[in-house]
Design an enzyme around this catalytic site. Structure first.
Site, short mmCIF file in Angstrom:
data_model
loop_
_atom_site.label_atom_id
_atom_site.label_comp_id
_atom_site.label_asym_id
_atom_site.label_seq_id
_atom_site.Cartn_x
_atom_site.Cartn_y
_atom_site.Cartn_z
N GLU A 63 0.83 -1.21 0.00
CA GLU A 63 0.00 0.00 0.00
C GLU A 63 0.86 1.26 0.00
O GLU A 63 0.53 2.25 -0.64
CB GLU A 63 -0.95 0.01 1.21
CG GLU A 63 -2.08 -1.00 1.11
CD GLU A 63 -3.00 -0.78 -0.09
OE1 GLU A 63 -3.05 0.35 -0.61
OE2 GLU A 63 -3.66 -1.73 -0.52
N GLY A 119 10.54 6.88 -6.21
CA GLY A 119 10.22 8.28 -5.91
C GLY A 119 9.59 8.45 -4.53
O GLY A 119 9.33 7.48 -3.82
N TYR A 157 -5.80 6.19 5.27
CA TYR A 157 -5.98 5.23 4.19
C TYR A 157 -5.19 3.95 4.46
O TYR A 157 -5.72 2.84 4.40
CB TYR A 157 -5.55 5.83 2.84
CG TYR A 157 -5.37 4.76 1.81
CD1 TYR A 157 -6.48 4.18 1.23
CD2 TYR A 157 -4.11 4.27 1.50
CE1 TYR A 157 -6.34 3.14 0.33
CE2 TYR A 157 -3.96 3.23 0.61
CZ TYR A 157 -5.08 2.68 0.02
OH TYR A 157 -4.93 1.63 -0.85
N ASP A 187 -9.23 5.43 -1.24
CA ASP A 187 -8.09 5.89 -2.05
C ASP A 187 -8.65 6.61 -3.28
O ASP A 187 -9.86 6.85 -3.36
CB ASP A 187 -7.18 4.71 -2.44
CG ASP A 187 -7.87 3.75 -3.41
OD1 ASP A 187 -9.09 3.89 -3.65
OD2 ASP A 187 -7.18 2.85 -3.94
#
Ligand code: SF4
Length: 377
Positions: free
Chosen positions: A48, A92, A131, A149
């Site tokens: 996740e 990233g 989340y 999400d």
């Protein structure tokens, strides 16, 4: 036309029919994703976090390699930050990796290495927001926790034709209310939170997509307000966009005869940069574009050596949030030994540089550069 009276209100119940239809569809259409096999809390959590801001197809490979390198919380907790960042390199948003590492250490020290089950303890882990906590609680522990999400936002925005911009507080309250109603109704109807929450996300990821919703083959087409009105593409509504910013960065590539490259690592936010702190990179400064002499002088001050430009090696484009970067690498010859007072510096072979913890922008630059200029120190 979507009538105002047909819009769901905050806290409105979600019809069991919606959930039954969608979970049945999910049972037949769920994608085979590596983290769905054996959904332990650790695997769900890592996947996740990786999936935030990153596409599923990119995450697949990273997830497999990460699990091989750090198969459990204990292995991640014991790893060095460099090893974690290197495994994350190219994904990233490196703060995610640092938070993951910090949370693993916290689980090792405060929970004896076992992933906590308690909602408050999960929410207290570094980097775990609402989340991610909902994902771990519902997908890994199969608990009745809501999850929202981008996919869930989009599905609800279209199902109920939400009239506010999706990022507005009012719309966020609505979707979290619906997400809670969704999982509560699922449990009441005999479905598992794990299946019903993933069904909602899966629909958004594969059918009710952002650019091309496939209403014709959607299992909810009879029940969806925007879909039945032929207005799916209008939802979710977005707030007016802020204008993107253009920034030029000038990098200096100092090379050695054997092809090695001199990379630096900033620490403590100094000097500040749009690129993430704590990763290896080519030294650089911001400049207005055009004549680079001023920027080269600033770089000379920063590196305490003279630099003689030896032609541009590469120009790349890169975006970070709403900032569009033009990255120019200047080959250079130094007239002294460069120094880096803001952290570490060292020579890397070209292959070693690509394996080190580097940002996506640096990877792009290094990959696009031909062999760096020979440096006469
Ligand atoms: Fe999305 Fe269309 Fe399905 Fe509605 S009918 S949920 S808009 S794909």
């Amino acid at each position: 036309m979507v009538s105002r009276s047909s819009r769901a209100k905050p806290g409105a119940a979600v019809p069991a029919e919606l959930i039954n239809t969608l979970t049945e569809w999910f049972g037949k259409n769920a994608r085979d994703l590596p983290w769905r096999r054996n959904p332990t809390p650790y695997r769900v959590w890592v996947s996740e976090v990786m999936l935030q801001q990153t596409r599923v197809e990119v995450v697949r490979g990273y997830f497999r390699r990460f699990m091989k390198r750090f198969p459990n919380v204990g292995a991640l907790a014991k790893a060095s930050e460099d090893d974690v960042l290197a495994a994350w390199s190219g994904l990233g948003y490196y703060r995610r990796a640092r938070m993951l590492h910090a949370a693993a250490k916290q689980i090792a020290s405060d929970h004896g290495g076992r992933f906590p089950r308690d909602a408050q303890a999960i929410a207290a882990l570094p980097g775990v927001g609402r989340y991610t906590a909902g994902a771990i609680r519902s997908i890994a522990f199969n608990g009745p926790a809501p999850i929202v999400d981008g996919n869930v936002e989009r599905v609800f925005a279209r199902l109920y034709a939400v009239p506010q911009p999706m990022k507005s507080p009012a719309a966020q309250r609505l979707v979290w209310d619906w997400a809670l109603a969704w999982v509560s109704q699922a449990v009441a109807s005999g479905h598992s939170p794990r299946e019903s929450n993933q069904a909602l996300m899966e629909l958004g990821a594969t059918v009710c997509t952002a650019r091309a919703p496939r209403c014709i083959s959607c299992p909810l087409k009879q029940l969806c307000r925007a879909g039945t009105a032929g207005r799916a593409a209008e939802f979710p509504l977005s707030a007016p966009r802020s204008r993107s910013r253009e920034v030029h960065l000038l990098f200096v590539a100092l090379g050695r005869e054997d092809g090695a490259l001199w990379l630096v690592r900033r620490s403590g936010g100094k000097p500040s940069s749009l690129l993430p702190d704590g990763l290896w990179e080519l030294p650089h400064v911001e400049w207005p574009g055009g004549d680079s002499r001023q920027a080269v002088h600033a770089m000379e001050d920063s590196l305490s050596c003279g630099l003689r430009a030896a032609g541009a090696a590469a120009v790349c484009r890169h975006s970070i949030m709403n900032t569009r970067l033009t990255l120019t690498v200047q080959r250079a010859l130094a007239t002294g030994s460069p120094r880096w007072p803001h952290g570490q510096s060292r020579w890397f072979s070209p292959e070693g540089a690509l394996k080190a913890p580097i940002a996506a922008a640096t990877r792009k630059l290094l990959s696009s550069m031909a062999r760096p200029a020979t440096l006469a120190l």
